[in-house]
Design a protein around this motif. Structure first.
Motif, short mmCIF file in Angstrom:
data_model
loop_
_atom_site.label_atom_id
_atom_site.label_comp_id
_atom_site.label_asym_id
_atom_site.label_seq_id
_atom_site.Cartn_x
_atom_site.Cartn_y
_atom_site.Cartn_z
N GLU A 144 0.84 -1.21 0.03
CA GLU A 144 -0.05 -0.04 0.04
C GLU A 144 0.99 1.32 -0.18
O GLU A 144 0.31 2.49 -0.43
CB GLU A 144 -1.00 -0.22 1.26
CG GLU A 144 -0.33 -0.09 2.56
CD GLU A 144 -1.30 0.13 3.73
OE1 GLU A 144 -2.31 -0.01 3.32
OE2 GLU A 144 -0.85 0.39 4.79
N ASP A 145 2.15 1.35 0.57
CA ASP A 145 2.74 2.23 0.57
C ASP A 145 4.07 2.38 -0.77
O ASP A 145 4.85 3.40 -0.79
CB ASP A 145 3.85 2.23 1.65
CG ASP A 145 2.90 2.41 3.07
OD1 ASP A 145 1.98 3.12 2.99
OD2 ASP A 145 3.26 1.82 4.02
N VAL A 152 -2.29 -1.08 -9.50
CA VAL A 152 -3.61 -0.79 -9.04
C VAL A 152 -4.54 -0.88 -9.93
O VAL A 152 -4.18 -0.39 -11.38
CB VAL A 152 -3.57 0.68 -8.50
CG1 VAL A 152 -5.00 1.23 -8.45
CG2 VAL A 152 -2.61 1.01 -7.47
N THR A 204 1.04 6.62 -4.02
CA THR A 204 1.23 5.39 -3.58
C THR A 204 0.02 4.50 -3.88
O THR A 204 -1.17 5.31 -4.31
CB THR A 204 1.07 5.21 -2.02
OG1 THR A 204 -0.01 5.86 -1.46
CG2 THR A 204 2.49 6.29 -1.46
N LYS A 223 -2.17 3.21 -1.88
CA LYS A 223 -3.19 3.55 -1.07
C LYS A 223 -3.91 4.85 -1.41
O LYS A 223 -4.91 5.06 -1.56
CB LYS A 223 -2.60 3.94 0.60
CG LYS A 223 -3.75 3.99 1.58
CD LYS A 223 -3.02 3.97 2.73
CE LYS A 223 -1.71 4.44 3.14
NZ LYS A 223 -1.15 4.15 4.36
N GLU A 224 -2.99 6.01 -1.86
CA GLU A 224 -3.51 7.09 -2.38
C GLU A 224 -4.24 6.97 -3.80
O GLU A 224 -5.28 7.38 -3.95
CB GLU A 224 -2.26 8.40 -2.62
CG GLU A 224 -1.78 8.40 -1.39
CD GLU A 224 -0.22 9.35 -1.60
OE1 GLU A 224 0.14 10.06 -0.66
OE2 GLU A 224 0.34 9.02 -2.50
N ALA A 240 -5.95 4.31 -4.79
CA ALA A 240 -7.12 3.60 -4.52
C ALA A 240 -8.16 4.81 -3.92
O ALA A 240 -9.24 4.73 -4.44
CB ALA A 240 -6.96 2.55 -3.53
N ALA A 241 -7.58 5.69 -3.05
CA ALA A 241 -8.68 6.69 -2.56
C ALA A 241 -9.16 7.78 -3.78
O ALA A 241 -10.10 7.82 -3.93
CB ALA A 241 -7.69 7.54 -1.53
#
Ligand SMILES: NC(=O)c1ccc[n+]([C@@H]2O[C@H](COP(=O)([O-])OP(=O)(O)OC[C@H]3O[C@@H](n4cnc5c(N)ncnc54)[C@H](OP(=O)(O)O)[C@@H]3O)[C@@H](O)[C@H]2O)c1
Length: 215
Positions: free
Chosen positions: A145-146, A175, A199, A201-202, A204-205
């Protein structure tokens, strides 16, 4: 794994370096002929060979296609059955000329290239990351995720799994933006994720909020 690479420029050559470092074998082709790739292959060592375009296509379980979009019709239109293809193409009219079906949004770059490669298990990927970032940002020590995101789109979920694993092996996180048409649009040069240093995680958001905004 055996990876054919067609296009040995900013993206193709750096991808070749990363794939060899991760333990894969590569056969690399460009437009000018195998002899022009000898310095690169010498740098890469025993797991790299020069090839013609057709040889690179035949060599790879995966074939990484990274040529300017204006040249996609030069790619062979046969011999792609069951090859997992990663296509990095972007449409830049200044470089590629105006392409009417892209200008009027009848289709997407990835669907155009996919039609040129019948039978391929086509995945659009690596097109949103600048080559300098591809060269330097992979880090297998980070949790997924990072890690820097590399976006993929396609209609063949098995092919996307194979490509996602390769992306993880070179230190990035895959992703998935979805099916080829919708995901292809999300990965175009005018999209919110294009060339952004995100990243997983970013990323996906951002995709989540883009999909709730369009719902
Ligand atoms: N540069 C980036 O940061 C970046 C990032 C993401 C995606 N992309 C996209 O990825 C693609 C490649 O970009 P790039 O920057 O790597 O381009 P590039 O540096 O100009 O390299 C293009 C490569 O494609 C080869 N080529 C051209 N026509 C060919 C053909 N008919 N058959 C075989 N090889 C052929 C060239 O060979 P010769 O040198 O022998 O002509 C060269 O090795 C483009 O669609 C681009 O928009 C680029």
């Amino acid at each position: 794994m055996k990876i054919g690479i067609i296009g040995a420029g900013h993206i193709g050559a750096n991808a070749a370096r990363l794939f060899v470092k991760a333990g894969h074998e590569v056969a690399i082709a460009n437009s000018r002929g195998p002899e022009t790739l000898e310095p690169l292959v010498e740098e890469l060592g025993d797991n790299a060979t020069t090839a013609t375009v057709e040889e690179a296509r035949d060599f790879g379980d995966i074939v990484f296609v990274s040529v300017p979009l204006k040249n996609y019709t030069d790619l062979p239109s046969d011999g792609w059955e069951n090859k997992v293809v990663i296509d990095t193409s972007n449409y830049y009219p200044d470089r590629d000329g105006q392409i009417k079906v892209l200008d009027d949004r009848t289709t997407t770059t990835s669907e155009l290239v996919e039609q040129q490669l019948p039978g391929a298990r086509y995945v659009k990927g690596f097109n949103t990351i600048w080559f300098e970032h591809l060269k330097t940002q992979g880090n297998t020590d980070l949790p997924l995720e990072d890690r820097r995101a590399i976006f993929i789109a396609g209609d063949d979920s098995g092919a996307k799994e194979i490509v996602a694993k390769l992306i993880e092996e070179i230190g990035f996180a895959a992703v998935d933006t979805g099916f080829l048409h919708e995901g292809g649009i999300l990965q175009q040069t005018d999209s919110v994720i294009y060339n952004k240093d995100l990243t997983a995680k970013e990323a996906a958001a951002i995709l989540e909020s883009a999909s709730s905004a369009s719902a």
